[in-house]
Design a protein around this motif. Structure first.
Motif, PDB file in Angstrom:
ATOM      1  N   LEU A   7       0.880  -1.277   0.008  1.00 19.36           N
ATOM      2  CA  LEU A   7       0.020   0.141  -0.136  1.00 19.36           C
ATOM      3  C   LEU A   7       0.654   1.338   0.045  1.00 19.36           C
ATOM      4  O   LEU A   7       0.395   2.326  -0.451  1.00 19.36           O
ATOM      5  CB  LEU A   7      -0.846  -0.036   1.269  1.00 19.36           C
ATOM      6  CG  LEU A   7      -2.126  -0.966   1.179  1.00 19.36           C
ATOM      7  CD1 LEU A   7      -2.716  -1.059   2.459  1.00 19.36           C
ATOM      8  CD2 LEU A   7      -3.014  -0.682  -0.025  1.00 19.36           C
ATOM      9  N   SER A   8       1.967   1.115   0.486  1.00 16.48           N
ATOM     10  CA  SER A   8       3.107   2.301   0.638  1.00 16.48           C
ATOM     11  C   SER A   8       3.619   2.658  -0.874  1.00 16.48           C
ATOM     12  O   SER A   8       4.042   3.836  -1.111  1.00 16.48           O
ATOM     13  CB  SER A   8       4.069   2.350   1.639  1.00 16.48           C
ATOM     14  OG  SER A   8       4.914   1.213   1.174  1.00 16.48           O
ATOM     15  N   THR A   9       3.696   1.469  -1.509  1.00 11.90           N
ATOM     16  CA  THR A   9       4.368   1.546  -2.927  1.00 11.90           C
ATOM     17  C   THR A   9       3.605   1.775  -3.944  1.00 11.90           C
ATOM     18  O   THR A   9       3.781   2.617  -4.819  1.00 11.90           O
ATOM     19  CB  THR A   9       5.090   0.224  -3.073  1.00 11.90           C
ATOM     20  OG1 THR A   9       5.927   0.289  -2.005  1.00 11.90           O
ATOM     21  CG2 THR A   9       5.955   0.350  -4.396  1.00 11.90           C
ATOM     22  N   LEU A  10       2.316   1.342  -3.712  1.00 15.20           N
ATOM     23  CA  LEU A  10       1.341   1.518  -5.003  1.00 15.20           C
ATOM     24  C   LEU A  10       0.794   2.624  -5.385  1.00 15.20           C
ATOM     25  O   LEU A  10       0.777   3.111  -6.640  1.00 15.20           O
ATOM     26  CB  LEU A  10       0.084   0.699  -4.576  1.00 15.20           C
ATOM     27  CG  LEU A  10      -0.932   0.187  -5.777  1.00 15.20           C
ATOM     28  CD1 LEU A  10      -0.172  -0.607  -6.611  1.00 15.20           C
ATOM     29  CD2 LEU A  10      -2.118  -0.463  -5.359  1.00 15.20           C
ATOM     30  N   PRO A  11       0.688   3.723  -4.577  1.00 14.16           N
ATOM     31  CA  PRO A  11       0.246   5.373  -5.070  1.00 14.16           C
ATOM     32  C   PRO A  11       1.152   5.845  -5.761  1.00 14.16           C
ATOM     33  O   PRO A  11       1.128   6.500  -6.745  1.00 14.16           O
ATOM     34  CB  PRO A  11      -0.025   5.972  -3.560  1.00 14.16           C
ATOM     35  CG  PRO A  11      -0.242   4.856  -2.537  1.00 14.16           C
ATOM     36  CD  PRO A  11       0.453   3.884  -3.038  1.00 14.16           C
ATOM     37  N   TRP A  12       2.601   5.514  -5.377  1.00 14.06           N
ATOM     38  CA  TRP A  12       3.615   6.172  -6.117  1.00 14.06           C
ATOM     39  C   TRP A  12       3.606   5.632  -7.839  1.00 14.06           C
ATOM     40  O   TRP A  12       3.853   6.772  -8.753  1.00 14.06           O
ATOM     41  CB  TRP A  12       5.034   6.040  -5.765  1.00 14.06           C
ATOM     42  CG  TRP A  12       5.107   6.503  -4.240  1.00 14.06           C
ATOM     43  CD1 TRP A  12       4.674   6.024  -3.097  1.00 14.06           C
ATOM     44  CD2 TRP A  12       5.864   7.926  -3.999  1.00 14.06           C
ATOM     45  NE1 TRP A  12       4.955   6.768  -2.105  1.00 14.06           N
ATOM     46  CE2 TRP A  12       5.798   7.955  -2.511  1.00 14.06           C
ATOM     47  CE3 TRP A  12       6.718   8.588  -4.737  1.00 14.06           C
ATOM     48  CZ2 TRP A  12       6.358   9.102  -1.805  1.00 14.06           C
ATOM     49  CZ3 TRP A  12       7.189   9.485  -3.943  1.00 14.06           C
ATOM     50  CH2 TRP A  12       7.254   9.897  -2.544  1.00 14.06           C
ATOM     51  N   LEU A  13       3.277   4.429  -7.913  1.00  9.63           N
ATOM     52  CA  LEU A  13       3.504   4.046  -9.130  1.00  9.63           C
ATOM     53  C   LEU A  13       2.251   4.171  -9.880  1.00  9.63           C
ATOM     54  O   LEU A  13       2.139   4.754 -11.036  1.00  9.63           O
ATOM     55  CB  LEU A  13       3.311   2.367  -9.028  1.00  9.63           C
ATOM     56  CG  LEU A  13       4.628   1.600  -8.589  1.00  9.63           C
ATOM     57  CD1 LEU A  13       4.414   0.208  -8.456  1.00  9.63           C
ATOM     58  CD2 LEU A  13       5.858   2.113  -9.251  1.00  9.63           C
TER      59      LEU A  13
END
Length: 347
Positions: free
Chosen positions: A211-217
């Motif tokens: 969940l911490s990585t997904l928004p950036w992508l």
């Protein structure tokens, strides 16, 4: 008269064929990774667990707590690093450019380790807030690396490929030394955790990290993809690009910031996984040519396949020991990098 109009359609068909092939290969590796391990599962058991048909507690634990988060996180990291590598090679006009070689990996990692050092055992905030904060610290570290690259690798407003690589290697060494110094100041438990993390490990992947990585992508990938034409134009001489009306300085800064965001989000949850951003663009160019509208998504898919496959190799080939995915990719990447350097020297 028909040939110019047929060429783009032919290339588009080739792109979608390659995209479908890479997707199928990735799904095949995911299937094998889900069903094989210390606790083997059948296809029927996997689908029944995923679709919640008569769920079994043991199967839920194996799939949702251990295997699936690791696979999903590996796929996201590979996707982000592959795209970041394509962007860096495009804006620098240097096929040897890579987030690791240019020091962005090391800088983001140094700031994340710094975050781990100062918050270990003292941060009273919820665990999810700590996980969400790590990409921001990595982003700050990546920005520091980019600023230093701008200061030392440019002359008269232009990047010089050889100087860019030299400055990047110096930055990677410097930030690596800082990271080592900070990690040595940690207590034994946190030092062991930092060491495993720095090797490029996703062994302890969880849904919070995803969940911490997904928004950036989700946010940064479309911004990069929409600038595919700009990346194509940047392969021309700087004067020619400006003559076509492209604000090279502004576009390069936007693309660099997007690249730093992707790398920082990936490094914050996996540590330093090198060579994905170097190898994926080279494979993509061999498959589809030099059109960045197609290179960018293919690099993401190739990077995804690389990391998921390397993670599967690391956890099965060396069982019961688990080799971090970063080490597995380095075993492949180092010879490939030497081959690229040899080819560049021959030319």
């Amino acid at each position: 008269m028909n040939k110019p109009s047929l060429a783009p359609k032919s290339k588009q068909r080739r792109f979608w064929s390659l995209f479908l092939l890479l997707s199928l290969l990735t799904l095949a590796v995911i299937y094998v990774s889900l069903t094989n391990g210390t606790f083997d599962l059948t296809v029927k058991e996997v689908f029944r667990t995923l679709l919640r048909i008569h769920p079994v507690e043991d199967y839920d634990l194996v799939i949702f707590e251990f295997r699936l988060p690791r696979i999903v996180l590996g796929a996201l990291i590979g996707f982000g690093l592959g795209i970041a590598g394509a962007v860096l090679q495009g804006i620098s006009r240097n096929t040897l450019a890579d987030p690791g070689i240019l020091g962005i990996h090391a800088a983001a990692g140094a700031f994340v380790v710094l975050f781990m050092f100062f918050t270990a055992g003292t941060m009273q905030a919820p665990a999810w807030l700590s996980v969400m904060s790590m990409p921001m610290f990595g982003f700050i570290g990546g920005l520091v690396a980019v600023v230093l690259l701008f200061l030392f690798a440019r002359q008269h407003g232009e990047f010089h490929p050889q100087q860019l690589i030299l400055v990047g290697i110096a930055l990677a060494s410097g930030f690596g030394a800082v990271t080592l110094y900070i990690s040595l100041k940690m207590d034994p438990q946190n030092f062991e955790m930092a060491t495993v993390w720095l090797a490029g490990s996703i062994n302890n992947a969880n849904w919070r990290q995803i969940l911490s990585t997904l928004p950036w992508l989700i946010i940064l990938t479309p911004i990069i993809w929409r600038r595919g034409t700009v990346l194509d134009l940047m392969q021309l001489h700087e004067v020619s690009v400006k003559g076509l009306g492209v604000a090279t300085g502004r576009e390069r800064q936007i693309l660099l910031l997007c690249c730093v965001g992707l790398v920082s989000a990936c490094v914050s949850v996996s540590g330093s996984i090198g060579f994905v951003g170097l190898i994926a663009p080279h494979i993509a160019r061999r498959l589809i040519g030099n059109t960045y509208r197609y290179i960018v998504p293919l690099c993401g898919m190739i990077g995804m396949l690389m990391v998921v496959l390397a993670d599967f190799i690391g956890k099965t080939v060396f069982a019961p020991a688990q080799l971090p995915v970063g080490i597995v990719i380095s075993i492949i990447g180092v010879p490939y990098f030497i081959l690229l350097l040899f080819k560049a020297r021959v030319k």
